[in-house]
Design a protein around this motif. Structure first.
Motif, mmCIF file in Angstrom:
data_model
loop_
_atom_site.group_PDB
_atom_site.id
_atom_site.type_symbol
_atom_site.label_atom_id
_atom_site.label_comp_id
_atom_site.label_asym_id
_atom_site.label_seq_id
_atom_site.Cartn_x
_atom_site.Cartn_y
_atom_site.Cartn_z
ATOM 1 N N VAL A 108 0.851 -1.182 0.000
ATOM 2 C CA VAL A 108 0.000 0.000 0.000
ATOM 3 C C VAL A 108 0.893 1.240 0.000
ATOM 4 C CG1 VAL A 108 -1.794 1.300 1.171
ATOM 5 C CG2 VAL A 108 -1.815 -1.196 1.251
ATOM 6 N N GLN A 109 0.579 2.193 -0.871
ATOM 7 C CA GLN A 109 1.331 3.455 -0.920
ATOM 8 C C GLN A 109 0.383 4.625 -0.782
ATOM 9 O OE1 GLN A 109 3.631 3.370 -4.579
ATOM 10 N NE2 GLN A 109 5.400 2.553 -3.481
ATOM 11 N N LEU A 110 0.866 5.670 -0.090
ATOM 12 C CA LEU A 110 0.121 6.911 0.034
ATOM 13 C C LEU A 110 0.791 7.962 -0.833
ATOM 14 C CD1 LEU A 110 -0.548 7.124 3.890
ATOM 15 C CD2 LEU A 110 -1.974 6.114 2.121
ATOM 16 N N GLN A 111 0.020 8.604 -1.673
ATOM 17 C CA GLN A 111 0.544 9.613 -2.580
ATOM 18 C C GLN A 111 -0.119 10.946 -2.273
ATOM 19 O OE1 GLN A 111 3.026 9.192 -5.002
ATOM 20 N NE2 GLN A 111 2.932 11.430 -5.097
ATOM 21 N N ALA A 112 0.693 11.894 -1.788
ATOM 22 C CA ALA A 112 0.171 13.204 -1.417
ATOM 23 C C ALA A 112 0.436 14.214 -2.521
ATOM 24 C CB ALA A 112 0.814 13.671 -0.121
ATOM 25 N N SER A 113 -0.439 15.216 -2.603
ATOM 26 C CA SER A 113 -0.264 16.285 -3.574
ATOM 27 C C SER A 113 -0.962 17.539 -3.075
ATOM 28 C CB SER A 113 -0.832 15.873 -4.932
ATOM 29 O OG SER A 113 -2.219 15.609 -4.832
ATOM 30 N N GLY A 114 -0.646 18.677 -3.717
ATOM 31 C CA GLY A 114 -1.376 19.906 -3.435
ATOM 32 C C GLY A 114 -0.608 20.967 -2.688
ATOM 33 N N GLY A 115 0.619 20.699 -2.283
ATOM 34 C CA GLY A 115 1.386 21.713 -1.592
ATOM 35 C C GLY A 115 1.818 22.817 -2.539
ATOM 36 N N GLY A 116 2.463 23.839 -1.984
ATOM 37 C CA GLY A 116 2.942 24.924 -2.814
ATOM 38 C C GLY A 116 3.233 26.170 -2.012
ATOM 39 N N LEU A 117 3.416 27.262 -2.736
ATOM 40 C CA LEU A 117 3.710 28.562 -2.134
ATOM 41 C C LEU A 117 2.467 29.431 -2.218
ATOM 42 C CD1 LEU A 117 5.672 30.739 -1.052
ATOM 43 C CD2 LEU A 117 6.263 31.220 -3.443
ATOM 44 N N VAL A 118 2.099 30.048 -1.099
ATOM 45 C CA VAL A 118 0.908 30.891 -1.061
ATOM 46 C C VAL A 118 1.175 32.056 -0.124
ATOM 47 C CG1 VAL A 118 -0.145 29.573 0.828
ATOM 48 C CG2 VAL A 118 -1.605 30.838 -0.776
ATOM 49 N N GLN A 119 0.520 33.161 -0.378
ATOM 50 C CA GLN A 119 0.646 34.318 0.503
ATOM 51 C C GLN A 119 -0.211 34.138 1.747
ATOM 52 O OE1 GLN A 119 -0.301 37.800 -1.884
ATOM 53 N NE2 GLN A 119 1.870 38.119 -2.334
ATOM 54 N N ALA A 120 0.173 34.814 2.801
ATOM 55 C CA ALA A 120 -0.610 34.772 4.030
ATOM 56 C C ALA A 120 -2.052 35.179 3.739
ATOM 57 C CB ALA A 120 0.001 35.704 5.073
ATOM 58 N N GLY A 121 -2.973 34.430 4.332
ATOM 59 C CA GLY A 121 -4.383 34.661 4.086
ATOM 60 C C GLY A 121 -4.955 33.815 2.964
#
Length: 120
Positions: free
Chosen positions: A1-14
């Motif tokens: 079984v493997q877990l694949q994460a996604s969706g991170g990144g750089l964002v401004q406060a708020g």
């Protein structure tokens, strides 16, 4: 079984980000799922968790800003993050407590981590 994460990144406060983590494989049942994070020089900490029945638990620092959810049919857990702050900057790891069908014991599985950076 493997877990694949996604969706991170750089964002401004708020700003907002949505993380996803899918479990892939066969012959397993997922109990609880969750998200942890680890900032540089800090210990890994629980951000949010959700049981198979949908009961949720949040760290005090993210209550009211983050929402955890899961799609059991897709073996996927999500973390919707709003009103992000610079102190939310960390590597975020998904976690799942998984029982293989041939055993009565469940074990922790971890995704590879996804970087979330919040600029001020």
């Amino acid at each position: 079984v493997q877990l694949q994460a996604s969706g991170g990144g750089l964002v401004q406060a708020g700003g907002s980000l949505r993380l996803s983590c899918a479990a892939a494989g066969s012959g397993f049942t997922i109990n609880a799922m969750g998200w942890y994070r680890q900032a540089p020089g800090e210990q890994r900490e629980l951000v949010a968790a959700i049981t198979s029945a949908g009961t949720t638990n949040y760290a005090d620092s993210v209550k009211g800003r983050f929402t955890i959810s899961r799609d059991n049919a897709k073996n996927t857990v999500y973390l919707q993050m709003k009103s992000l702050k610079p102190e939310d900057t960390a590597v975020y790891y998904c976690n799942a407590v998984i029982r293989r069908t041939w055993t009565e014991y469940a074990h922790d599985y971890w995704g590879q981590g996804t970087q979330v950076t919040v600029s001020s």
